[in-house]
Design an enzyme around this catalytic site. Structure first.
Site, PDB file in Angstrom:
ATOM      1  N   ASP A  19      12.681   5.956 -31.943  1.00 47.52           N
ATOM      2  CA  ASP A  19      12.743   4.701 -31.180  1.00 47.52           C
ATOM      3  C   ASP A  19      11.363   4.321 -30.651  1.00 47.52           C
ATOM      4  O   ASP A  19      10.465   5.161 -30.532  1.00 47.52           O
ATOM      5  CB  ASP A  19      13.737   4.863 -30.015  1.00 47.52           C
ATOM      6  N   ASN A  20      11.215   3.039 -30.303  1.00 42.58           N
ATOM      7  CA  ASN A  20      10.007   2.512 -29.640  1.00 42.58           C
ATOM      8  C   ASN A  20       8.721   2.725 -30.432  1.00 42.58           C
ATOM      9  O   ASN A  20       7.665   2.938 -29.845  1.00 42.58           O
ATOM     10  CB  ASN A  20       9.836   3.122 -28.236  1.00 42.58           C
ATOM     11  N   ASP A  71      13.255  10.049 -28.991  1.00 45.37           N
ATOM     12  CA  ASP A  71      13.109   9.014 -27.967  1.00 45.37           C
ATOM     13  C   ASP A  71      12.466   9.627 -26.729  1.00 45.37           C
ATOM     14  O   ASP A  71      12.846   9.334 -25.606  1.00 45.37           O
ATOM     15  CB  ASP A  71      14.484   8.399 -27.632  1.00 45.37           C
ATOM     16  N   GLU A  90      14.818  -2.589 -25.467  1.00 45.72           N
ATOM     17  CA  GLU A  90      16.130  -2.511 -24.805  1.00 45.72           C
ATOM     18  C   GLU A  90      16.170  -3.321 -23.509  1.00 45.72           C
ATOM     19  O   GLU A  90      15.223  -3.308 -22.732  1.00 45.72           O
ATOM     20  CB  GLU A  90      16.500  -1.054 -24.513  1.00 45.72           C
ATOM     21  N   LYS A 139       6.024   9.252 -26.694  1.00 46.09           N
ATOM     22  CA  LYS A 139       5.609   8.742 -28.007  1.00 46.09           C
ATOM     23  C   LYS A 139       4.480   9.584 -28.596  1.00 46.09           C
ATOM     24  O   LYS A 139       4.396   9.748 -29.801  1.00 46.09           O
ATOM     25  CB  LYS A 139       5.185   7.273 -27.930  1.00 46.09           C
TER      26      LYS A 139
END
Length: 214
Positions: free
Chosen positions: A166-167, A138, A196, A141
């Site tokens: 994540d993401n 996380d 989120e 990226k």
């Protein structure tokens, strides 16, 4: 005062020390009502919780501790004797994460303040790690793919090692997703969710299970 520090001050005055659930709930109130911080949040957090409960990993690596929310979320779900290594390159965030982790009562977790690409190659020699059972990504990226390939090269991933990223849809990690589709090294799926603390922005987490070299 930066927003992570403001969030910490709120948690410090409203949460119960030594109670991880209270600390996470208080963070969630702040982030949904007052000021957005890109924690994993309660909805996607439940996917993380479930995977940790199902697999009971003994060695966990977190890439991107930020201000300690996900670190506490992971630590509360780990079996006795498990080791959690959290990496955070931003010194200011790491200082807050350290305070949040201690406030939750998790004194044994190792917080490493350095960029992930410097830490991953040293995990074996510096921390006597032989295998990672679970990795939570996380952080930046753009680091997802190079860090994944570095983990593959480190020999720390074994058959059945799990990586949760994540993401991957927002802000997105297209090169990472393209690689896992083509590499043949993973069984994988996308857990779709919303970003989120938001209702409308679509996001998702990638769950990878390492199959080893074919």
């Amino acid at each position: 005062m930066v927003r992570e520090e403001r969030a910490f001050q709120y948690v410090l005055t409203h949460a119960t020390p030594g109670d991880p659930d209270s600390i996470l709930d208080t963070f969630d109130v702040w982030c949904s009502k007052v000021e957005f911080i890109s924690n994993i949040g309660p909805k996607k957090g439940k996917i993380l919780d479930r995977l940790l409960m199902e697999h009971s990993p003994l060695t966990v690596l977190e890439l991107g501790a930020h201000c300690g929310y996900s670190t506490v979320r992971i630590a509360r779900s780990l079996p006795l004797g498990a080791r959690l290594y959290s990496i955070e390159m931003d010194q200011r965030n790491a200082a807050i994460a350290e305070k949040v982790i201690r406030l939750a009562g998790f004194d044994d977790d190792t917080l490493i303040v350095n960029p992930s690409d410097e830490v991953i190659p040293q995990l074996r020699s510096d921390y006597n790690l032989e295998r990672l059972d679970f990795v939570f990504m996380d952080h930046w990226k753009k680091c997802y793919l190079p860090d994944l390939q570095m983990l593959e090269g480190s020999g720390l991933l074994g058959k059945g090692s799990i990586i949760l990223a994540d993401n991957v849809l927002f802000p997105g990690a297209p090169k990472f997703l393209r690689y896992i589709r083509k590499s043949g090294l993973y069984e994988w799926r996308i857990h779709r969710a919303t970003l989120e603390y938001s209702k409308g922005i679509r996001d998702g987490m990638a769950e990878l299970v390492y199959q080893g070299i074919k």
